[in-house]
Scaffold this active site. Structure first.
Site, short mmCIF file in Angstrom:
data_model
loop_
_atom_site.label_atom_id
_atom_site.label_comp_id
_atom_site.label_asym_id
_atom_site.label_seq_id
_atom_site.Cartn_x
_atom_site.Cartn_y
_atom_site.Cartn_z
N PRO A 1 0.74 -1.50 0.10
CG PRO A 1 -0.56 -1.37 2.14
CD PRO A 1 0.58 -2.09 1.31
N GLY B 1 2.77 4.59 0.86
CA GLY B 1 3.33 5.01 2.19
C GLY B 1 3.87 4.08 3.22
CB THR B 2 3.93 0.19 3.23
OG1 THR B 2 4.40 0.39 1.92
CG2 THR B 2 2.68 0.40 3.79
N GLY B 3 6.95 2.73 2.66
CA GLY B 3 8.29 2.72 2.86
C GLY B 3 9.00 2.05 1.51
CE LYS B 4 4.72 1.01 -2.94
NZ LYS B 4 3.89 1.56 -1.70
CD GLU C 1 -9.48 -12.40 9.70
OE1 GLU C 1 -9.24 -13.57 9.19
OE2 GLU C 1 -10.46 -11.65 9.08
P1 ADP Z 1 5.91 4.40 -0.77
O1 ADP Z 1 6.80 4.58 -1.69
O2 ADP Z 1 5.77 2.93 -0.19
O3 ADP Z 1 4.49 5.04 -0.89
P2 ADP Z 1 7.37 5.98 0.77
O4 ADP Z 1 8.89 5.29 0.85
O5 ADP Z 1 7.58 7.03 -0.39
O6 ADP Z 1 6.39 5.32 0.60
O7 ADP Z 1 7.45 6.65 2.15
C1 ADP Z 1 7.41 7.85 2.61
C2 ADP Z 1 7.71 8.52 3.73
O8 ADP Z 1 7.18 7.86 4.93
C3 ADP Z 1 9.36 7.86 3.90
O9 ADP Z 1 10.14 8.94 3.29
C4 ADP Z 1 9.47 7.84 5.23
O10 ADP Z 1 9.85 9.31 5.82
C5 ADP Z 1 8.13 7.25 5.90
N1 ADP Z 1 8.15 5.97 6.02
C6 ADP Z 1 7.26 5.21 5.14
N2 ADP Z 1 7.67 3.64 5.65
C7 ADP Z 1 8.62 3.82 6.65
C8 ADP Z 1 9.12 2.84 7.47
N3 ADP Z 1 8.84 1.47 7.30
N4 ADP Z 1 10.14 3.28 8.24
C9 ADP Z 1 10.42 4.33 8.37
N5 ADP Z 1 9.98 5.36 7.51
C10 ADP Z 1 8.88 5.41 6.91
ZN ZN Z 2 -13.51 -13.72 7.18
#
Ligand code: ADP
Ligand code: ZN
Ligand code: MG
Length: 630
Positions: free
Chosen positions: A208, A210-213, A433
């Site tokens: 999803p 914002g998970t840090g990809k 669950e």
């Molecule tokens: P995605 O690419 O999955 O949409 P981002 O890598 O751009 O998400 O994440 C946006 C920001 O949120 C990052 O720059 C960081 O500051 C923060 N962030 C998101 N996931 C993490 C994580 N697992 N650990 C630390 N910071 C995170």
């Molecule tokens: Zn179910």
């Protein structure tokens, strides 16, 4: 992370600017001060010259095609008096000069050498300068007019001062472990090549928003200490046909020169959507298709012996990707970057809380508990919101109250985007669950229960129970299918047993269970009453899609009724079994549900030891087995 934008055109830009200036100056001076380059000799009309010749005043003359220069007879003058005139076509002139005793000669074509050199050379130079100007602008990475075919990849180079490392990413441990291997590949490719192992070319990060990809991809480059080319999928696809494909080519060209390195394509779905109008559009996708084809070609292009270039890509819509992208040799590794669980959220909070001044009484664990469903980006945002609130209230440090208020703000914003569960909902999801898991553990036809999670995932599921098939299955027995149906109904059964009421959360389970039961009766011929007949018309409804008309064969009303009754009895039996199992294991259900409310995800051996305590109720017998092809 700092961006080092290489300025390849800066020198040629300087030269072209100088050329511009010089040629501009020349044009101006030539226009306004022609005599600088022309002849400073005073001019007289031709008639005056003839008069002077007739009067015998001219000593000598140099007759050119465009100009006659002549010197007067004036013995008193300190300097010779020289004039010039423009000649009129006059064939009598030599005779006249001779008659009047003028010493004369034909002039060589006069050469204003500076002027003519500049005149011939400068205009082409101006064109060159203009050309250079545009080229250098486009190569400079700016949005130049001629930059269509250049990849606009940003290059993050090794040794960056603000390097991202794995320590900056938390709560996605599996993904980290997976990518650590990639880092090893990049650091010591020889070790893998010596053994004959093929280094994966493509790794797809799925999860999803914002998970840090994106952050993970940067961390991989940072850890491996290699160059990192980053480009977003949408930047490939633009107005001009063919530009996307040319950019892909250019990007890989650049990358190969910098190998070992990483190419990171963010938002891969922008170019990687399934080809052939899969989304209902016919035509109009040529450009994206070309770009995608070029990407596939490039990925196939670098073979085992070649430079180590690993393509990382990220998407939050893996289901839309073209299957060709997921074939071996392309993005054959997929890494799930999911929303973090409780301890993951706490670790992420620790990372960001370290950057602000915290009150000593702040309890990050409690904040993590209150924020199920938050992705890393939401948590980073949360800490910042809290800090802003503290600053607004002129506090020295961020307090727990600031965090609580910030959570409310962020949740209000998030509720529109994704699901954030209330305490009560979370409890229902937990029992639901665990219900699936317990029934699945005792009726293992659907596979071994491997994970229970109540972290909301994607837009649809509030929680999920993951069953891993113990082996690849092509044949399923009747009893296994019945097990599956019972497991699907386990969630709803748990809600009934615990809360004595049911919620809408089970509708998808019911749908799937009923579908499967219906297929058992109408497709696999598993009903004793109806016999081994296929009541479903196979393979006819795949063109217009599902739901267009009745897929059943023409059957009599009695048969239709019998089918319905059979389906109903299969589902009801399975439901009863699920309820029996959960009533028998009521205490265990309670125990696991409490546990999962605490930690949100249970998996592995811990889950196994809990589920091992479950007992089958009396009267649950194995049914006779019939195999079917699924
Ligand atoms: P995605 O690419 O999955 O949409 P981002 O890598 O751009 O998400 O994440 C946006 C920001 O949120 C990052 O720059 C960081 O500051 C923060 N962030 C998101 N996931 C993490 C994580 N697992 N650990 C630390 N910071 C995170
Ligand atoms: Zn179910
Ligand atoms: Mg991203």
């Amino acid at each position: 992370m700092g961006v080092k934008n290489k300025p390849p055109g800066s020198r040629s830009r300087l030269i072209s600017n100088i050329l511009f200036l010089v040629s501009g100056l020349f044009l101006l001076t030539n226009l306004f001060f022609p005599q600088l380059y022309g002849n400073p000799i005073p001019q007289e009309p031709y008639s005056m010259f003839i008069d002077r010749v007739e009067d015998g005043n001219v000593a000598r003359a140099s007759v050119g095609q465009n100009e006659i220069i002549y010197e007067l007879k004036d013995a008193n003058a300190e300097q010779p008096k020289i004039f010039r005139t423009n000649p009129v076509l006059d064939l009598e002139l030599p005779k006249r000069l001779e008659n009047n005793g003028v010493e004369f000669t034909a002039a060589l074509p006069k050469s204003n050498w500076l002027g003519s050199i500049l005149g011939w050379i400068v205009p082409p130079l101006i064109f060159v300068a203009i050309w250079q100007f545009f080229i250098s602008r486009s190569a400079g990475g700016a949005q130049g007019a001629l930059s269509l075919t250049k990849s606009r990849a940003k290059v993050y180079v090794d040794g960056d001062s603000t390097k991202v490392s794995f320590d900056d990413v938390a709560g996605v441990e599996e993904a980290k472990a997976e990518l650590t291997e990639i880092v090893e590949f990049l650091k010591t490719p020889e070790r893998y090549k010596a053994i004959g192992a093929r280094i994966p070319k493509g790794v797809l990060l799925v999860g999803p928003p914002g998970t840090g990809k994106t952050l993970m991809a940067k961390a991989v480059a940072g850890e491996a200490g290699v160059s990192f080319f980053s480009i977003s999928g949408s930047e490939f696809v633009e107005l001009f046909v063919g530009a996307g494909a040319a950019r892909v080519r250019d990007l890989f060209e650049q990358a190969k020169q910098k190998a070992p390195c990483i190419i990171f394509i963010d938002e891969l779905d922008a170019i990687g959507k399934a080809r052939g109008g899969g989304n209902g559009f016919v035509g109009g996708n040529d450009e994206r298709e070309q770009t995608l084809n070029q990407l596939l070609t490039e990925m196939d292009g670098f073979a085992a012996g070649d430079a180590t270039v690993i393509v990382l890509a990220a998407t939050n819509r893996p289901e839309t990707l073209d299957p060709a992208l997921l074939r071996p040799g392309r993005f054959d590794r997929q890494v799930l970057v999911d929303r973090p669980d409780l301890s993951g959220r706490q670790k992420i909070l620790e990372i960001y809380a370290a950057k602000v001044k915290l009150d000593v009484k702040v309890d990050l664990k409690q904040i993590a508990t209150r924020t199920p469903g938050f992705a890393g980006a939401d948590l980073a945002n949360l800490v910042n919101e809290a800090a802003l609130l503290a600053a607004r209230n002129k506090r020295e440090a961020v307090t727990q109250a600031d965090f609580n208020e910030a959570i409310e703000r962020v949740v209000a914003g998030l509720e529109k985007k994704s699901r954030v569960l209330s305490e009560k909902e979370k409890k229902i999801v937990a029992y639901h669950e665990v219900g699936h898991a317990l029934v699945g553990a005792l009726m293992p036809g659907g596979g071994k229960v491997a994970k229970i999670s109540i972290v909301p995932r994607g837009m649809a599921a509030l929680g999920y129970t993951l069953q891993m098939p113990t082996e690849d299955r092509f044949l399923m027995s009747e009893s296994e299918l019945k097990d599956q149906i019972a497991t699907m109904l386990g969630g709803r059964a748990a809600e009934e047993v615990v809360f004595n009421s049911i919620t809408t959360g089970a509708s998808n389970d019911l749908q799937r269970a009923t579908d499967l039961a219906e297929r058992m009766v109408t497709t696999y011929g598993m009903s004793k009453v109806l016999g081994p007949l296929a009541y479903e018309k196979g393979g006819q409804n795949n063109f217009l899609g599902q739901g267009m008309g009745n897929p059943r064969r023409m059957v009599s009303d009695e048969t239709a009724k019998a089918i319905d009754e059979e389906v109903k009895s299969i589902v009801e039996n399975a439901h009863q079994q699920a309820v029996d199992i959960l009533e028998k294991n009521r205490d265990l259900l309670e125990q696991i549900a409490q546990e999962i409310l605490e930690v949100e995800v249970i998996e592995g051996s811990k889950l196994q030891s809990l589920l091992d305590q479950a007992e089958l109720p009396q009267g649950h017998t194995e049914l006779e087995q019939k195999s079917v092809i699924v």
